[in-house]
Design a protein around this motif. Structure first.
Motif, short mmCIF file in Angstrom:
data_model
loop_
_atom_site.label_atom_id
_atom_site.label_comp_id
_atom_site.label_asym_id
_atom_site.label_seq_id
_atom_site.Cartn_x
_atom_site.Cartn_y
_atom_site.Cartn_z
N GLY A 160 0.83 -1.22 0.00
CA GLY A 160 0.00 0.00 0.00
C GLY A 160 0.86 1.26 0.00
O GLY A 160 0.56 2.24 -0.69
N LEU A 172 1.92 6.39 -6.93
CA LEU A 172 0.77 6.98 -7.65
C LEU A 172 0.43 8.39 -7.18
O LEU A 172 0.18 9.28 -8.00
N LEU A 173 0.40 8.60 -5.85
CA LEU A 173 0.14 9.97 -5.36
C LEU A 173 1.41 10.81 -5.48
O LEU A 173 1.34 12.00 -5.79
N SER A 223 -4.01 11.72 4.92
CA SER A 223 -4.89 11.50 3.76
C SER A 223 -5.78 12.72 3.54
O SER A 223 -6.02 13.13 2.40
N HIS A 253 0.98 3.86 -3.19
CA HIS A 253 0.58 5.26 -3.03
C HIS A 253 1.74 6.25 -3.15
O HIS A 253 1.55 7.37 -3.60
#
Ligand code: HEM
Ligand code: HEM
Length: 133
Positions: free
Chosen positions: A36, A43-44, A104, A40
């Protein structure tokens, strides 16, 4: 290239190096528990930051706004905080869950600032239209 695009690409490439580093470590160790964090960060961190940098490069008038730098500060702080806290949460440090949640929300706030920029009028176009009228 506008300064803000340069900043986004500098952050993006650091996220890619860290993201790939974690990917390689997962592959070599055959322990995929931090998947995870890897997904992320890439991708983020890499993909989305580079897209932001590209958007500002294509919209130089918006790239000069102070809001673009606030966007960078909020978004990048959120992703850095999320990357570190999610990585250690997935390693078993469960006390970090609130930090992952908060980070987040910071990332989301950065995305909402960008949404505002995308939907706002391009001042350069407005000025050009006015000078032609
Ligand atoms: C040399 C570079 C990379 C290596 C060695 C690597 C390695 C891995 C490994 C071992 C997994 C876990 C697979 C599994 O357990 O099913 C994974 C998942 C993943 N990686 Fe990478 N990765 C690399 C680059 C990237 C990049 C650049 C991106 C995105 C731009 C990316 C996105 C993802 C995503 C989204 C997943 C999760 C896929 C899923 O949910 O099934 N990876 N990667
Ligand atoms: C603050 C923003 C985000 C939050 C809070 C979030 C949250 C989550 C959660 C809770 C999962 C499930 C993880 C699991 O089952 O272990 C997940 C998986 C995933 N997300 Fe996100 N996500 C965010 C942004 C994004 C973005 C922007 C992308 C793509 C550009 C993305 C791509 C993925 C992918 C590929 C997976 C599956 C890989 C994995 O199992 O980790 N996410 N995300």
């Amino acid at each position: 290239m506008p300064r803000i695009s340069n900043l986004f690409f500098k952050a993006a490439i650091i996220f890619l190096i860290v993201g790939i580093g974690i990917g390689l470590h997962m592959s070599i160790s055959q322990n995929h528990n931090v998947i995870g964090a890897h997904a992320h960060i890439n991708l983020l961190g890499w993909v989305t930051s580079a897209l932001f940098g590209g958007y500002y490069a294509l919209n130089p008038a918006k790239a000069e706004r102070r809001l673009a730098f606030i966007h960078f500060g909020v978004y990048t702080t959120g992703v850095v905080l999320m990357a570190v806290s999610l990585y250690f949460l997935l390693q078993g440090v469960t006390a970090l869950e609130p930090v992952v949640a908060l980070s987040s929300l910071i990332v989301f706030a950065g995305v909402l600032i960008f949404a505002w920029t995308v939907f706002s009028r391009d001042t350069e176009t407005v000025t050009r239209k006015a000078s032609l009228a």
